[in-house]
Design a protein around this motif. Structure first.
Motif, PDB file in Angstrom:
ATOM      1  N   GLU A  33       0.802  -1.218   0.000  1.00  0.00           N
ATOM      2  CA  GLU A  33       0.000   0.000   0.000  1.00  0.00           C
ATOM      3  C   GLU A  33       0.839   1.274   0.000  1.00  0.00           C
ATOM      4  OE1 GLU A  33      -1.322   0.536   4.585  1.00  0.00           O
ATOM      5  OE2 GLU A  33      -2.229  -1.175   3.568  1.00  0.00           O
ATOM      6  N   ASP A  58     -10.904   4.307  -3.242  1.00  0.00           N
ATOM      7  CA  ASP A  58     -10.040   5.271  -2.558  1.00  0.00           C
ATOM      8  C   ASP A  58      -8.838   4.637  -1.873  1.00  0.00           C
ATOM      9  OD1 ASP A  58     -11.445   3.919  -0.630  1.00  0.00           O
ATOM     10  OD2 ASP A  58     -11.890   5.689   0.592  1.00  0.00           O
ATOM     11  N   TRP A  59      -8.467   3.421  -2.313  1.00  0.00           N
ATOM     12  CA  TRP A  59      -7.315   2.777  -1.675  1.00  0.00           C
ATOM     13  C   TRP A  59      -6.686   1.771  -2.633  1.00  0.00           C
ATOM     14  CZ3 TRP A  59      -4.604   4.645   1.929  1.00  0.00           C
ATOM     15  CH2 TRP A  59      -3.700   3.878   2.685  1.00  0.00           C
ATOM     16  N   ARG A 221      -6.145  -1.811   5.561  1.00  0.00           N
ATOM     17  CA  ARG A 221      -7.585  -1.588   5.505  1.00  0.00           C
ATOM     18  C   ARG A 221      -8.331  -2.859   5.116  1.00  0.00           C
ATOM     19  NH1 ARG A 221      -9.241   3.784   2.337  1.00  0.00           N
ATOM     20  NH2 ARG A 221     -11.051   2.436   2.118  1.00  0.00           N
TER      21      ARG A 221
END
Length: 229
Positions: A33, A58-59, A221
């Motif tokens: 990430e 969004d990731w 996440r």
């Protein structure tokens, strides 16, 4: 000993416009990430990305989609990302969907130096259009070419300073084969050990496949959080 970069931005500085990159992970599990965030901040564009999926809106790789940094996405899954769907349907993004098992084998073959292989997956479907087919033992197979990348970005739980990698449970997923299929492989790791501190029998990716390391914490996440009542 392999280079240990001082920052994630330094780790991706050699990735230029037009590069082909492979990115480990499955959903948001096992994705590098911080390296992806550094790529988003670098502004590099016209990327061809090979990964199982493209993160969420969004990731993960979804950040590169938002910035219009990806020109072609090769993967097996579009779900969980509305921006991916929008760009694909509008023609802004070139998409090549590959059956998940074939995707894994195309990457593994690339890392093993095997240029192509025959598989029954996709025979008689649009996947096989324009590709060579052959019959073996009365069954039809389609020829699939292997994938290699200019750069592979992977995530591991542990590494030693030689570049040997250990992944954590299902976060291993596509990472080992992607590590082998990149001309340059950069590993984002959570724990860095001295040479000799890791059990050789536990190594998932040998150091020969890794060209650089970068150490950092992750948010990890959850792609879709489900809670019991």
């Amino acid at each position: 000993m392999k280079p240990v970069y001082s920052s994630f931005m330094e780790a991706v500085k050699e990735i230029k416009d037009g590069s082909t990159i492979m990115v480990g992970g499955f959903g948001l599990c096992g994705i590098p990430e911080n390296l992806i965030i550094a790529l988003a901040e670098s502004g590099v564009k016209d990327l061809t990305v090979i990964s199982n999926n493209c993160g969420v809106d969004d990731w993960g790789l979804g950040l590169l989609l938002q910035n219009k940094q990806i020109s072609k996405m090769i993967g097996s899954y579009v779900g969980e990302n509305k921006e991916f769907e929008r760009q694909a349907l509008s023609g802004e993004l070139e998409v090549e969907l590959v059956p998940q098992g074939s995707l894994a084998e195309k990457i593994r073959a690339g890392g093993a130096g095997i240029p192509a292989f025959y598989t029954p997956a996709g025979v008689g479907t649009p996947i096989a259009e324009g590709k060579e087919t052959r019959v073996f033992n009365g069954k039809e197979y389609v020829l699939e070419e292997a994938f290699v990348a200019d750069f592979s970005l992977v995530r591991a739980e542990k590494a030693d300073k030689m570049g040997n990698l250990i992944y954590n449970k299902t976060a291993r997923n596509f990472n080992p084969m992607i590590a082998a299929a990149g001309k340059v492989t950069i590993a984002e790791v959570e724990q860095l050990y001295e040479i000799g501190e890791l059990d050789p029998n536990m190594i998932h990716t040998p150091s020969i496949y890794v060209q650089g390391l970068v150490l950092g914490e992750q948010k990890k996440r959850i792609e879709r959080l489900t809670l019991s009542k």
